[in-house]
Design a protein around this motif. Structure first.
Motif, PDB file in Angstrom:
ATOM      1  N   ASP A 181       9.991   2.740  -5.669  1.00 30.70           N
ATOM      2  CA  ASP A 181       8.981   3.568  -4.980  1.00 30.70           C
ATOM      3  C   ASP A 181       7.581   2.964  -4.933  1.00 30.70           C
ATOM      4  OD1 ASP A 181      10.825   5.457  -4.332  1.00 30.70           O
ATOM      5  OD2 ASP A 181      10.361   6.758  -6.029  1.00 30.70           O
ATOM      6  N   ILE A 182       7.468   1.654  -4.866  1.00 35.16           N
ATOM      7  CA  ILE A 182       6.134   1.053  -4.773  1.00 35.16           C
ATOM      8  C   ILE A 182       5.477   1.433  -3.457  1.00 35.16           C
ATOM      9  CG2 ILE A 182       4.896  -1.145  -4.528  1.00 35.16           C
ATOM     10  CD1 ILE A 182       6.699  -2.289  -6.638  1.00 35.16           C
ATOM     11  N   ASP A 183       6.270   1.588  -2.410  1.00 34.14           N
ATOM     12  CA  ASP A 183       5.706   1.917  -1.107  1.00 34.14           C
ATOM     13  C   ASP A 183       5.584   3.420  -0.862  1.00 34.14           C
ATOM     14  OD1 ASP A 183       8.427   2.324  -0.968  1.00 34.14           O
ATOM     15  OD2 ASP A 183       8.601   1.605   1.089  1.00 34.14           O
ATOM     16  N   SER A 187       2.356   4.786  -7.574  1.00 30.46           N
ATOM     17  CA  SER A 187       2.639   3.935  -6.423  1.00 30.46           C
ATOM     18  C   SER A 187       1.350   3.464  -5.768  1.00 30.46           C
ATOM     19  CB  SER A 187       3.486   4.709  -5.411  1.00 30.46           C
ATOM     20  OG  SER A 187       3.629   3.999  -4.217  1.00 30.46           O
ATOM     21  N   ASN A 188       0.386   4.351  -5.628  1.00 26.61           N
ATOM     22  CA  ASN A 188      -0.888   4.003  -5.007  1.00 26.61           C
ATOM     23  C   ASN A 188      -1.632   2.948  -5.825  1.00 26.61           C
ATOM     24  OD1 ASN A 188      -2.993   4.376  -3.052  1.00 26.61           O
ATOM     25  ND2 ASN A 188      -4.119   5.494  -4.630  1.00 26.61           N
ATOM     26  N   LEU A 235       2.383   4.451   0.646  1.00 26.78           N
ATOM     27  CA  LEU A 235       2.209   4.017   2.034  1.00 26.78           C
ATOM     28  C   LEU A 235       3.014   4.895   2.990  1.00 26.78           C
ATOM     29  CD1 LEU A 235       2.505   0.179   1.443  1.00 26.78           C
ATOM     30  CD2 LEU A 235       0.420   1.524   1.717  1.00 26.78           C
ATOM     31  N   ARG A 236       4.095   5.479   2.515  1.00 25.56           N
ATOM     32  CA  ARG A 236       4.962   6.294   3.366  1.00 25.56           C
ATOM     33  C   ARG A 236       4.602   7.767   3.354  1.00 25.56           C
ATOM     34  NH1 ARG A 236      10.033   6.549   1.184  1.00 25.56           N
ATOM     35  NH2 ARG A 236       9.376   5.603  -0.748  1.00 25.56           N
ATOM     36  N   MET A 283      -2.157  -5.654  -3.598  1.00 26.60           N
ATOM     37  CA  MET A 283      -2.940  -6.103  -2.438  1.00 26.60           C
ATOM     38  C   MET A 283      -4.182  -6.875  -2.867  1.00 26.60           C
ATOM     39  SD  MET A 283      -2.740  -3.076   0.352  1.00 26.60           S
ATOM     40  CE  MET A 283      -2.212  -1.623  -0.520  1.00 26.60           C
ATOM     41  N   THR A 334      -0.413   0.840  -8.036  1.00 24.55           N
ATOM     42  CA  THR A 334       0.353  -0.407  -8.044  1.00 24.55           C
ATOM     43  C   THR A 334       0.182  -1.149  -6.725  1.00 24.55           C
ATOM     44  OG1 THR A 334       1.964   0.600  -9.522  1.00 24.55           O
ATOM     45  CG2 THR A 334       2.636  -1.405  -8.402  1.00 24.55           C
ATOM     46  N   SER A 335       0.257  -0.435  -5.621  1.00 29.70           N
ATOM     47  CA  SER A 335       0.094  -1.056  -4.309  1.00 29.70           C
ATOM     48  C   SER A 335      -1.286  -1.680  -4.162  1.00 29.70           C
ATOM     49  CB  SER A 335       0.317  -0.027  -3.201  1.00 29.70           C
ATOM     50  OG  SER A 335       1.632   0.453  -3.231  1.00 29.70           O
ATOM     51  N   TRP A 341       3.338   9.443  -6.905  1.00 30.65           N
ATOM     52  CA  TRP A 341       2.517   8.967  -5.799  1.00 30.65           C
ATOM     53  C   TRP A 341       1.316   8.191  -6.341  1.00 30.65           C
ATOM     54  CZ3 TRP A 341      -2.406   9.036  -4.127  1.00 30.65           C
ATOM     55  CH2 TRP A 341      -2.631   8.612  -2.825  1.00 30.65           C
TER      56      TRP A 341
END
Length: 54
Positions: free
Chosen positions: A2-4, A33-34, A7-8, A41, A36-37, A30
């Motif tokens: 669930d890393i993305d 995930s946020n 984004l989804r 980046m 980590t993303s 969430w």
């Protein structure tokens, strides 16, 4: 993993005192995930493309 997820999916509503365990679990997933993303980046995008330092 669930890393993305961030984004989804839209950001969930902020946590309050009367939340259910399911809502809290979804928010925490969430948020993880946020974070980590964003970390991925920041490390992948070269500083020259990022503009000013943060």
């Amino acid at each position: 993993m669930d890393i993305d997820l961030a984004l989804r999916e839209e950001k969930p509503t902020p946590l309050t005192a009367e939340i259910t365990p399911d809502v809290k679990r979804d928010f925490e997933k969430w948020d993880y995930s946020n974070r980590t993303s964003l970390m991925i980046m920041k490390h992948i995008i070269p500083k020259a493309f990022r503009g000013t330092e943060y």
